[in-house]
Design a protein around this motif. Structure first.
Motif, PDB file in Angstrom:
ATOM      1  N   ARG A   9      22.084  -5.306  12.807  1.00  0.00           N
ATOM      2  CA  ARG A   9      21.717  -6.657  12.363  1.00  0.00           C
ATOM      3  C   ARG A   9      20.367  -6.643  11.658  1.00  0.00           C
ATOM      4  NH1 ARG A   9      18.078  -9.635  14.162  1.00  0.00           N
ATOM      5  NH2 ARG A   9      17.870  -8.419  16.097  1.00  0.00           N
ATOM      6  N   HIS A  12      20.643  -4.974   8.210  1.00  0.00           N
ATOM      7  CA  HIS A  12      21.261  -5.848   7.209  1.00  0.00           C
ATOM      8  C   HIS A  12      20.257  -6.890   6.722  1.00  0.00           C
ATOM      9  CE1 HIS A  12      25.366  -4.534   6.717  1.00  0.00           C
ATOM     10  NE2 HIS A  12      25.552  -4.468   8.021  1.00  0.00           N
ATOM     11  N   GLU A  16      19.054  -7.249   2.856  1.00  0.00           N
ATOM     12  CA  GLU A  16      19.139  -8.517   2.133  1.00  0.00           C
ATOM     13  C   GLU A  16      17.776  -8.941   1.585  1.00  0.00           C
ATOM     14  OE1 GLU A  16      20.856 -11.175   4.946  1.00  0.00           O
ATOM     15  OE2 GLU A  16      22.822 -10.186   4.909  1.00  0.00           O
ATOM     16  N   ILE A  61      22.494   2.142   7.773  1.00  0.00           N
ATOM     17  CA  ILE A  61      23.583   1.165   7.935  1.00  0.00           C
ATOM     18  C   ILE A  61      24.926   1.886   7.951  1.00  0.00           C
ATOM     19  CG2 ILE A  61      24.867  -0.662   6.740  1.00  0.00           C
ATOM     20  CD1 ILE A  61      22.187  -1.842   5.898  1.00  0.00           C
ATOM     21  N   GLU A  65      27.412   1.898  11.170  1.00  0.00           N
ATOM     22  CA  GLU A  65      28.741   1.305  10.996  1.00  0.00           C
ATOM     23  C   GLU A  65      29.835   2.320  11.273  1.00  0.00           C
ATOM     24  OE1 GLU A  65      28.829  -0.517   7.140  1.00  0.00           O
ATOM     25  OE2 GLU A  65      27.963  -2.401   7.904  1.00  0.00           O
ATOM     26  N   SER A  96      31.079 -10.865   7.873  1.00  0.00           N
ATOM     27  CA  SER A  96      29.983 -10.027   7.399  1.00  0.00           C
ATOM     28  C   SER A  96      29.701  -8.862   8.336  1.00  0.00           C
ATOM     29  CB  SER A  96      28.718 -10.870   7.222  1.00  0.00           C
ATOM     30  OG  SER A  96      28.283 -11.398   8.460  1.00  0.00           O
ATOM     31  N   ARG A  97      30.269  -8.885   9.537  1.00  0.00           N
ATOM     32  CA  ARG A  97      30.069  -7.813  10.507  1.00  0.00           C
ATOM     33  C   ARG A  97      31.274  -6.886  10.615  1.00  0.00           C
ATOM     34  NH1 ARG A  97      25.737  -8.949  13.969  1.00  0.00           N
ATOM     35  NH2 ARG A  97      24.268 -10.235  12.805  1.00  0.00           N
TER      36      ARG A  97
END
Length: 225
Positions: A9, A12, A16, A61, A65, A96-97
């Protein structure tokens, strides 16, 4: 494992914001852990960062993931479209996850056919057929406690092996089926305990200190942990 979603989280959010790299201290602060623990956690992923530079945000990320199995969008079935279920069905954060709400179910015929966030509510009797057609991987139970075990049994019978349970009860499932429980009332009770403890400590001579002389500190715990 339980901390990896927090790191993800935070990463991300950094991506962004346009950040390409992040120090261990910066990521630890964003995730709410200490930097030594974060470095140890990430070392298990084979990610050690670069001295003087930090971690590559995009690469980290991808690594997290992959570890969490989020390289594919997992289809989710939501059972129970009352107030809580309706809110969950409309939550944009799932997509989004890496999760896709693929089907909504309810036992109430009056709710069947109701459109919610682009999906029509199906009757619970359609669960097995829809689960196979949509390759449902995870089931979310948002029913009253009295109905939750029957729903869990139906999900397991339909081949679902991971369940997120919002009903205030303990589910009995076969070996190989993973269940995570989120009981908001329990979380509030835990916070009430901390409030009671702080009030009791404040009443002690010297203010907010524990009987052994150590200062009381704030705590933060994940829902469902």
């Amino acid at each position: 494992m339980a901390r990896l979603p927090e790191y993800l989280r935070a990463l991300h959010n950094l991506a962004e914001a346009g950040d390409d790299t992040v120090s261990s201290e910066g990521l630890a602060a964003a995730a709410g852990v200490n930097s030594a623990k974060l470095r140890k956690d990430l070392s298990h992923l084979g990610s050690y960062g670069t001295r003087g530079v930090g971690y590559d945000v995009a690469l980290l990320i991808d690594q997290i993931e992959f570890t969490l199995g989020l390289t594919q969008r997992r289809a989710v079935a939501l059972v129970g479209v009352g107030n809580l279920g309706h809110a969950l069905a409309g939550y944009a954060g799932f997509a989004s996850r890496g999760f896709r709400i693929a089907a909504l179910f309810d036992a109430d015929q009056a709710r069947v056919g109701e459109p919610i966030n682009g999906l029509n509510v199906r009757h619970i009797s359609d669960l097995a057929v829809v689960a196979a057609a949509e390759s449902i991987a995870i089931g979310v139970i948002a029913t009253p406690a009295a109905a939750a075990q029957d729903v869990a049994d139906a999900l397991v019978a339909a081949g679902v092996t991971s369940i997120l349970n919002f009903a205030p009860c303990v589910l009995s499932v076969p070996e190989g089926v993973d269940v995570r429980k989120v009981d908001l009332a329990v979380e509030l009770q835990i916070l009430s305990f901390h409030e009671h403890r702080k009030s009791s400590l404040t009443a002690l001579p010297g203010g907010l200190s524990s009987p052994n002389g150590l200062a009381a500190t704030g705590t933060e715990e994940a829902v469902g942990s």
